[in-house]
Design a protein around this motif. Sequence first.
Motif, PDB file in Angstrom:
ATOM      1  N   GLY A  84     -35.136 -57.392 -18.910  1.00  0.00           N
ATOM      2  CA  GLY A  84     -34.675 -58.788 -19.147  1.00  0.00           C
ATOM      3  C   GLY A  84     -35.147 -59.554 -18.716  1.00  0.00           C
ATOM      4  O   GLY A  84     -35.223 -60.784 -19.029  1.00  0.00           O
ATOM      5  N   VAL A  85     -35.056 -59.537 -17.283  1.00  0.00           N
ATOM      6  CA  VAL A  85     -35.107 -60.314 -16.325  1.00  0.00           C
ATOM      7  C   VAL A  85     -37.334 -61.135 -16.004  1.00  0.00           C
ATOM      8  O   VAL A  85     -37.922 -60.148 -16.650  1.00  0.00           O
ATOM      9  N   ALA A  86     -37.780 -62.175 -16.909  1.00  0.00           N
ATOM     10  CA  ALA A  86     -38.630 -62.740 -17.235  1.00  0.00           C
ATOM     11  C   ALA A  86     -39.044 -63.776 -16.428  1.00  0.00           C
ATOM     12  O   ALA A  86     -40.197 -64.373 -16.889  1.00  0.00           O
ATOM     13  N   GLU A  87     -38.299 -64.498 -15.999  1.00  0.00           N
ATOM     14  CA  GLU A  87     -38.516 -65.738 -14.769  1.00  0.00           C
ATOM     15  C   GLU A  87     -38.422 -65.569 -13.847  1.00  0.00           C
ATOM     16  O   GLU A  87     -36.784 -64.708 -13.145  1.00  0.00           O
ATOM     17  N   ILE A  88     -38.585 -66.336 -12.533  1.00  0.00           N
ATOM     18  CA  ILE A  88     -38.131 -65.809 -11.316  1.00  0.00           C
ATOM     19  C   ILE A  88     -37.294 -66.838 -11.229  1.00  0.00           C
ATOM     20  O   ILE A  88     -36.121 -66.470 -10.114  1.00  0.00           O
ATOM     21  N   ALA A  89     -36.884 -67.562 -10.949  1.00  0.00           N
ATOM     22  CA  ALA A  89     -35.354 -68.253 -11.988  1.00  0.00           C
ATOM     23  C   ALA A  89     -34.409 -67.099 -11.644  1.00  0.00           C
ATOM     24  O   ALA A  89     -33.065 -68.049 -11.429  1.00  0.00           O
ATOM     25  N   ASP A  90     -34.019 -66.386 -13.174  1.00  0.00           N
ATOM     26  CA  ASP A  90     -33.062 -65.856 -13.147  1.00  0.00           C
ATOM     27  C   ASP A  90     -32.624 -65.078 -12.019  1.00  0.00           C
ATOM     28  O   ASP A  90     -32.063 -64.378 -10.803  1.00  0.00           O
ATOM     29  N   PRO A  91     -31.122 -65.280 -12.485  1.00  0.00           N
ATOM     30  CA  PRO A  91     -30.003 -65.480 -11.208  1.00  0.00           C
ATOM     31  C   PRO A  91     -29.805 -63.922 -10.966  1.00  0.00           C
ATOM     32  O   PRO A  91     -29.863 -63.520  -9.418  1.00  0.00           O
ATOM     33  N   ARG A  92     -30.574 -63.001 -11.133  1.00  0.00           N
ATOM     34  CA  ARG A  92     -30.786 -61.443 -11.239  1.00  0.00           C
ATOM     35  C   ARG A  92     -31.354 -60.991 -10.419  1.00  0.00           C
ATOM     36  O   ARG A  92     -30.854 -60.205  -9.720  1.00  0.00           O
ATOM     37  N   LEU A  93     -31.820 -61.930  -9.949  1.00  0.00           N
ATOM     38  CA  LEU A  93     -33.361 -61.499  -8.504  1.00  0.00           C
ATOM     39  C   LEU A  93     -32.146 -62.226  -6.836  1.00  0.00           C
ATOM     40  O   LEU A  93     -32.777 -62.245  -6.094  1.00  0.00           O
ATOM     41  N   LYS A  94     -31.150 -62.925  -7.051  1.00  0.00           N
ATOM     42  CA  LYS A  94     -31.331 -63.661  -5.599  1.00  0.00           C
ATOM     43  C   LYS A  94     -30.781 -62.732  -4.623  1.00  0.00           C
ATOM     44  O   LYS A  94     -31.468 -63.144  -3.764  1.00  0.00           O
ATOM     45  N   ASP A  95     -29.822 -61.772  -4.698  1.00  0.00           N
ATOM     46  CA  ASP A  95     -29.651 -61.103  -3.945  1.00  0.00           C
ATOM     47  C   ASP A  95     -30.742 -59.616  -3.945  1.00  0.00           C
ATOM     48  O   ASP A  95     -30.497 -58.925  -2.732  1.00  0.00           O
ATOM     49  N   LYS A  96     -32.075 -59.944  -4.636  1.00  0.00           N
ATOM     50  CA  LYS A  96     -33.131 -58.396  -4.761  1.00  0.00           C
ATOM     51  C   LYS A  96     -34.519 -58.527  -3.719  1.00  0.00           C
ATOM     52  O   LYS A  96     -34.744 -59.773  -3.225  1.00  0.00           O
ATOM     53  N   VAL A  97     -34.762 -57.626  -3.399  1.00  0.00           N
ATOM     54  CA  VAL A  97     -36.077 -57.630  -2.745  1.00  0.00           C
ATOM     55  C   VAL A  97     -36.762 -58.275  -2.937  1.00  0.00           C
ATOM     56  O   VAL A  97     -37.674 -57.149  -4.534  1.00  0.00           O
ATOM     57  N   VAL A  98     -38.270 -58.528  -3.610  1.00  0.00           N
ATOM     58  CA  VAL A  98     -39.384 -59.232  -4.233  1.00  0.00           C
ATOM     59  C   VAL A  98     -40.564 -59.064  -3.438  1.00  0.00           C
ATOM     60  O   VAL A  98     -40.899 -59.852  -2.431  1.00  0.00           O
ATOM     61  N   GLY A  99     -40.841 -58.610  -3.937  1.00  0.00           N
ATOM     62  CA  GLY A  99     -42.590 -58.982  -3.503  1.00  0.00           C
ATOM     63  C   GLY A  99     -43.125 -59.357  -3.906  1.00  0.00           C
ATOM     64  O   GLY A  99     -43.828 -59.762  -5.033  1.00  0.00           O
ATOM     65  N   ILE A 100     -43.743 -59.825  -2.832  1.00  0.00           N
ATOM     66  CA  ILE A 100     -45.255 -60.893  -3.168  1.00  0.00           C
ATOM     67  C   ILE A 100     -46.670 -60.976  -2.516  1.00  0.00           C
ATOM     68  O   ILE A 100     -46.576 -60.857  -1.383  1.00  0.00           O
ATOM     69  N   VAL A 101     -47.511 -61.231  -2.967  1.00  0.00           N
ATOM     70  CA  VAL A 101     -48.938 -61.761  -2.349  1.00  0.00           C
ATOM     71  C   VAL A 101     -48.589 -62.505  -1.878  1.00  0.00           C
ATOM     72  O   VAL A 101     -49.015 -63.313  -2.384  1.00  0.00           O
ATOM     73  N   ALA A 102     -49.057 -63.080  -0.291  1.00  0.00           N
ATOM     74  CA  ALA A 102     -48.469 -63.583   0.621  1.00  0.00           C
ATOM     75  C   ALA A 102     -50.375 -65.056  -0.316  1.00  0.00           C
ATOM     76  O   ALA A 102     -50.989 -64.526  -0.489  1.00  0.00           O
ATOM     77  N   GLY A 103     -49.790 -66.250  -0.909  1.00  0.00           N
ATOM     78  CA  GLY A 103     -50.837 -67.300  -1.408  1.00  0.00           C
ATOM     79  C   GLY A 103     -51.068 -67.467  -2.737  1.00  0.00           C
ATOM     80  O   GLY A 103     -51.449 -68.287  -2.517  1.00  0.00           O
ATOM     81  N   THR A 104     -50.214 -66.734  -2.975  1.00  0.00           N
ATOM     82  CA  THR A 104     -50.923 -66.881  -4.822  1.00  0.00           C
ATOM     83  C   THR A 104     -49.586 -67.218  -5.263  1.00  0.00           C
ATOM     84  O   THR A 104     -48.711 -67.861  -4.536  1.00  0.00           O
ATOM     85  N   PRO A 105     -50.376 -68.275  -6.514  1.00  0.00           N
ATOM     86  CA  PRO A 105     -49.142 -69.127  -7.083  1.00  0.00           C
ATOM     87  C   PRO A 105     -47.889 -69.176  -7.410  1.00  0.00           C
ATOM     88  O   PRO A 105     -46.936 -69.591  -6.958  1.00  0.00           O
ATOM     89  N   PRO A 106     -47.103 -67.532  -7.623  1.00  0.00           N
ATOM     90  CA  PRO A 106     -45.879 -67.702  -7.699  1.00  0.00           C
ATOM     91  C   PRO A 106     -45.367 -68.074  -6.514  1.00  0.00           C
ATOM     92  O   PRO A 106     -43.791 -67.876  -6.669  1.00  0.00           O
ATOM     93  N   SER A 107     -45.717 -68.180  -5.260  1.00  0.00           N
ATOM     94  CA  SER A 107     -44.772 -68.082  -4.058  1.00  0.00           C
ATOM     95  C   SER A 107     -44.354 -69.248  -4.234  1.00  0.00           C
ATOM     96  O   SER A 107     -43.537 -69.660  -3.701  1.00  0.00           O
ATOM     97  N   ASP A 108     -44.544 -70.280  -4.632  1.00  0.00           N
ATOM     98  CA  ASP A 108     -44.451 -71.849  -4.273  1.00  0.00           C
ATOM     99  C   ASP A 108     -42.642 -71.553  -5.467  1.00  0.00           C
ATOM    100  O   ASP A 108     -41.956 -71.849  -4.681  1.00  0.00           O
ATOM    101  N   ASN A 109     -43.298 -70.800  -6.482  1.00  0.00           N
ATOM    102  CA  ASN A 109     -41.304 -70.941  -7.455  1.00  0.00           C
ATOM    103  C   ASN A 109     -40.956 -69.645  -6.818  1.00  0.00           C
ATOM    104  O   ASN A 109     -39.449 -70.029  -7.067  1.00  0.00           O
ATOM    105  N   MET A 110     -41.022 -68.934  -5.734  1.00  0.00           N
ATOM    106  CA  MET A 110     -40.234 -67.967  -5.099  1.00  0.00           C
ATOM    107  C   MET A 110     -39.328 -68.609  -4.141  1.00  0.00           C
ATOM    108  O   MET A 110     -38.709 -68.510  -4.294  1.00  0.00           O
ATOM    109  N   ASN A 111     -40.128 -69.798  -3.375  1.00  0.00           N
ATOM    110  CA  ASN A 111     -39.802 -70.428  -2.748  1.00  0.00           C
ATOM    111  C   ASN A 111     -38.352 -71.170  -2.984  1.00  0.00           C
ATOM    112  O   ASN A 111     -37.373 -71.359  -2.316  1.00  0.00           O
TER     113      ASN A 111
END
Length: 238
Positions: A84-111
């Motif tokens: 059911g997770v479908a957005e970066i700010a979902d609280p269930r991701l808080k303590d998770k290790v999430v992979g991200i391709v450096a420099g791509t747009p979602p990096s800002d939202n992850m930060n």
Amino acid sequence: MPFPNDKGEGFENKIADIVADELKVPVQYTYFPQAVGFIRRTLFAKACDIVIGYAQGDELVLNSNHYYKSVYAIVYRANSGLDGVAEIADPRLKDKVVGIVAGTPPSDNMNKAGLMGKARPYRLMVDRRYDSPAEQMIADIRKGEIDAGILWGPIAGYFAANGGEKLVVAPLLKESAGPRMAYRITFGVRNGEDDWKRQLNQIIMKRQGDIDEVLLKYGVPLVDEQDRLITEPRKNKS
């Protein structure tokens, strides 16, 4: 993969075949790394007449109408506590290790969501003949080394369904702040070649349903102009 390869197996190969079928000409390819000098050494050098899969809005080329629009997606294993997770700010991701391709747009939202402290970065600029960060990210999710990963939709959809356990692909359609997640993809042609652009636009309109069918077969998350998911090919227009 999943874009083009020299065996003609990628979805861009199949789309090139659709264009060639309408033009009644054979397909000829020019391959060059998509890095500095890519357009100069290919399109501008007249080594080719069209660049397939070019993001709309780059003034370096003349863009056709877009033939698809896709979106970044988050990928994770089913039944892993993230269903059911479908957005970066979902609280269930808080303590998770999430992979991200450096420099791509979602990096800002992850930060902004505070996820970068435990994030695992993957390289953006590589020679795909020897390295495939997206495939590595997917493999790391399957092995449980990371909990989730964020990838460009066409890459996420393809690799999540191939090479092992089928993974969940959730398009990031709920991101209301930060960089946009959805992008229109066009054919790039040389500036000034307006007649060629119009010819390609007519092909896109006529064969949109066939293009959609190819993309959906490869697992590409397609969205319309209201960013609603497209699940069935649209109708071709005469």
